[in-house]
Design a protein around this motif. Sequence first.
Motif, PDB file in Angstrom:
ATOM      1  N   LEU A 137       0.830  -1.206   0.000  1.00  0.00           N
ATOM      2  CA  LEU A 137       0.000   0.000   0.000  1.00  0.00           C
ATOM      3  C   LEU A 137       0.863   1.254   0.000  1.00  0.00           C
ATOM      4  N   CYS A 138       1.970   1.205   0.701  1.00  0.00           N
ATOM      5  CA  CYS A 138       2.889   2.340   0.720  1.00  0.00           C
ATOM      6  C   CYS A 138       3.424   2.611  -0.683  1.00  0.00           C
ATOM      7  N   THR A 139       3.784   1.538  -1.385  1.00  0.00           N
ATOM      8  CA  THR A 139       4.273   1.678  -2.761  1.00  0.00           C
ATOM      9  C   THR A 139       3.202   2.311  -3.644  1.00  0.00           C
ATOM     10  N   ALA A 140       1.982   1.854  -3.503  1.00  0.00           N
ATOM     11  CA  ALA A 140       0.884   2.394  -4.311  1.00  0.00           C
ATOM     12  C   ALA A 140       0.626   3.861  -3.976  1.00  0.00           C
ATOM     13  N   LEU A 141       0.677   4.191  -2.692  1.00  0.00           N
ATOM     14  CA  LEU A 141       0.435   5.577  -2.291  1.00  0.00           C
ATOM     15  C   LEU A 141       1.570   6.488  -2.760  1.00  0.00           C
ATOM     16  N   LYS A 142       2.804   6.025  -2.626  1.00  0.00           N
ATOM     17  CA  LYS A 142       3.958   6.831  -3.039  1.00  0.00           C
ATOM     18  C   LYS A 142       3.967   7.067  -4.548  1.00  0.00           C
ATOM     19  N   ALA A 143       3.621   6.052  -5.312  1.00  0.00           N
ATOM     20  CA  ALA A 143       3.611   6.176  -6.767  1.00  0.00           C
ATOM     21  C   ALA A 143       2.375   6.901  -7.264  1.00  0.00           C
ATOM     22  N   ASN A 144       1.499   7.257  -6.347  1.00  0.00           N
ATOM     23  CA  ASN A 144       0.238   7.925  -6.662  1.00  0.00           C
ATOM     24  C   ASN A 144      -0.583   7.106  -7.654  1.00  0.00           C
ATOM     25  N   ILE A 145      -0.486   5.786  -7.524  1.00  0.00           N
ATOM     26  CA  ILE A 145      -1.276   4.893  -8.375  1.00  0.00           C
ATOM     27  C   ILE A 145      -2.760   5.100  -8.113  1.00  0.00           C
ATOM     28  N   LEU A 146      -3.059   5.491  -6.880  1.00  0.00           N
ATOM     29  CA  LEU A 146      -4.460   5.655  -6.519  1.00  0.00           C
ATOM     30  C   LEU A 146      -5.059   6.917  -7.134  1.00  0.00           C
ATOM     31  N   GLY A 147      -4.215   7.842  -7.626  1.00  0.00           N
ATOM     32  CA  GLY A 147      -4.714   9.032  -8.302  1.00  0.00           C
ATOM     33  C   GLY A 147      -5.247  10.102  -7.379  1.00  0.00           C
ATOM     34  N   ILE A 148      -4.878  10.056  -6.121  1.00  0.00           N
ATOM     35  CA  ILE A 148      -5.368  11.032  -5.152  1.00  0.00           C
ATOM     36  C   ILE A 148      -4.157  11.572  -4.398  1.00  0.00           C
ATOM     37  N   ASN A 149      -4.125  12.879  -4.138  1.00  0.00           N
ATOM     38  CA  ASN A 149      -3.075  13.438  -3.293  1.00  0.00           C
ATOM     39  C   ASN A 149      -3.490  13.240  -1.843  1.00  0.00           C
ATOM     40  N   LEU A 150      -2.672  12.499  -1.107  1.00  0.00           N
ATOM     41  CA  LEU A 150      -3.057  12.094   0.234  1.00  0.00           C
ATOM     42  C   LEU A 150      -1.931  12.282   1.228  1.00  0.00           C
ATOM     43  N   ASN A 151      -2.303  12.311   2.463  1.00  0.00           N
ATOM     44  CA  ASN A 151      -1.323  12.223   3.542  1.00  0.00           C
ATOM     45  C   ASN A 151      -0.995  10.736   3.681  1.00  0.00           C
ATOM     46  N   ILE A 152       0.205  10.350   3.297  1.00  0.00           N
ATOM     47  CA  ILE A 152       0.538   8.924   3.186  1.00  0.00           C
ATOM     48  C   ILE A 152       0.395   8.166   4.512  1.00  0.00           C
ATOM     49  N   PRO A 153       0.948   8.646   5.623  1.00  0.00           N
ATOM     50  CA  PRO A 153       0.794   7.859   6.861  1.00  0.00           C
ATOM     51  C   PRO A 153      -0.665   7.646   7.274  1.00  0.00           C
ATOM     52  N   ILE A 154      -1.473   8.683   7.114  1.00  0.00           N
ATOM     53  CA  ILE A 154      -2.886   8.561   7.504  1.00  0.00           C
ATOM     54  C   ILE A 154      -3.622   7.632   6.541  1.00  0.00           C
ATOM     55  N   SER A 155      -3.379   7.800   5.250  1.00  0.00           N
ATOM     56  CA  SER A 155      -4.040   6.947   4.260  1.00  0.00           C
ATOM     57  C   SER A 155      -3.647   5.490   4.437  1.00  0.00           C
ATOM     58  N   LEU A 156      -2.363   5.255   4.683  1.00  0.00           N
ATOM     59  CA  LEU A 156      -1.879   3.890   4.909  1.00  0.00           C
ATOM     60  C   LEU A 156      -2.557   3.283   6.120  1.00  0.00           C
ATOM     61  N   SER A 157      -2.629   4.051   7.182  1.00  0.00           N
ATOM     62  CA  SER A 157      -3.272   3.564   8.406  1.00  0.00           C
ATOM     63  C   SER A 157      -4.750   3.261   8.170  1.00  0.00           C
ATOM     64  N   LEU A 158      -5.440   4.144   7.446  1.00  0.00           N
ATOM     65  CA  LEU A 158      -6.862   3.925   7.158  1.00  0.00           C
ATOM     66  C   LEU A 158      -7.076   2.644   6.351  1.00  0.00           C
ATOM     67  N   LEU A 159      -6.294   2.486   5.284  1.00  0.00           N
ATOM     68  CA  LEU A 159      -6.468   1.301   4.432  1.00  0.00           C
ATOM     69  C   LEU A 159      -6.163   0.015   5.192  1.00  0.00           C
ATOM     70  N   LEU A 160      -5.097   0.022   5.970  1.00  0.00           N
ATOM     71  CA  LEU A 160      -4.753  -1.191   6.719  1.00  0.00           C
ATOM     72  C   LEU A 160      -5.814  -1.509   7.774  1.00  0.00           C
ATOM     73  N   ASN A 161      -6.327  -0.480   8.440  1.00  0.00           N
ATOM     74  CA  ASN A 161      -7.357  -0.714   9.462  1.00  0.00           C
ATOM     75  C   ASN A 161      -8.638  -1.263   8.853  1.00  0.00           C
ATOM     76  N   VAL A 162      -9.028  -0.728   7.701  1.00  0.00           N
ATOM     77  CA  VAL A 162     -10.254  -1.197   7.044  1.00  0.00           C
ATOM     78  C   VAL A 162     -10.133  -2.672   6.686  1.00  0.00           C
ATOM     79  N   CYS A 163      -8.925  -3.094   6.316  1.00  0.00           N
ATOM     80  CA  CYS A 163      -8.696  -4.484   5.908  1.00  0.00           C
ATOM     81  C   CYS A 163      -8.215  -5.356   7.064  1.00  0.00           C
ATOM     82  N   SER A 164      -8.406  -4.892   8.282  1.00  0.00           N
ATOM     83  CA  SER A 164      -8.052  -5.641   9.503  1.00  0.00           C
ATOM     84  C   SER A 164      -6.568  -6.003   9.548  1.00  0.00           C
TER      85      SER A 164
END
Length: 128
Positions: free
Chosen positions: A91-118
């Motif tokens: 997920l970090c790789t995807a967020l850093k490469a901006n594969i998701l197409g959204i400008n995000l706060n990486i630590p918060i986005s990473l935490s959100l995605l990991l939490n949602v997926c348990s």
Amino acid sequence: MAKSLALFLVFNILFFTVVSACNTCPSPKPTPKPTPNPSPSEGKCPTDALKLGVCANVLNGLLNVTLGTPPVKPCCSLIGNLVDLEAAVCLCTALKANILGINLNIPISLSLLLNVCSKDIPKGFTCP
């Protein structure tokens, strides 16, 4: 016949005595293979990071308050069989490469995605 039986028994006794005589002899001990303890920077992503673009829908659903639940199944199914470190690295790789197409706060986005997926962020992990 008695002589051959006696000779047979003597050789058996002699053989088994020699074989089991060294009860305290050191036997070669196999050297244990060290189990690598991966540091957070050593993780690798076994999944194609481009496939993680489906996680953008999850983040959009989490960041934009919407009714219902965000579509987590496609994203979580990609990282569901990974250990926490691998999932975080992917997920970090995807967020850093901006594969998701959204400008995000990486630590918060990473935490959100990991939490949602348990999944949990591994202790000491920082997005490289």
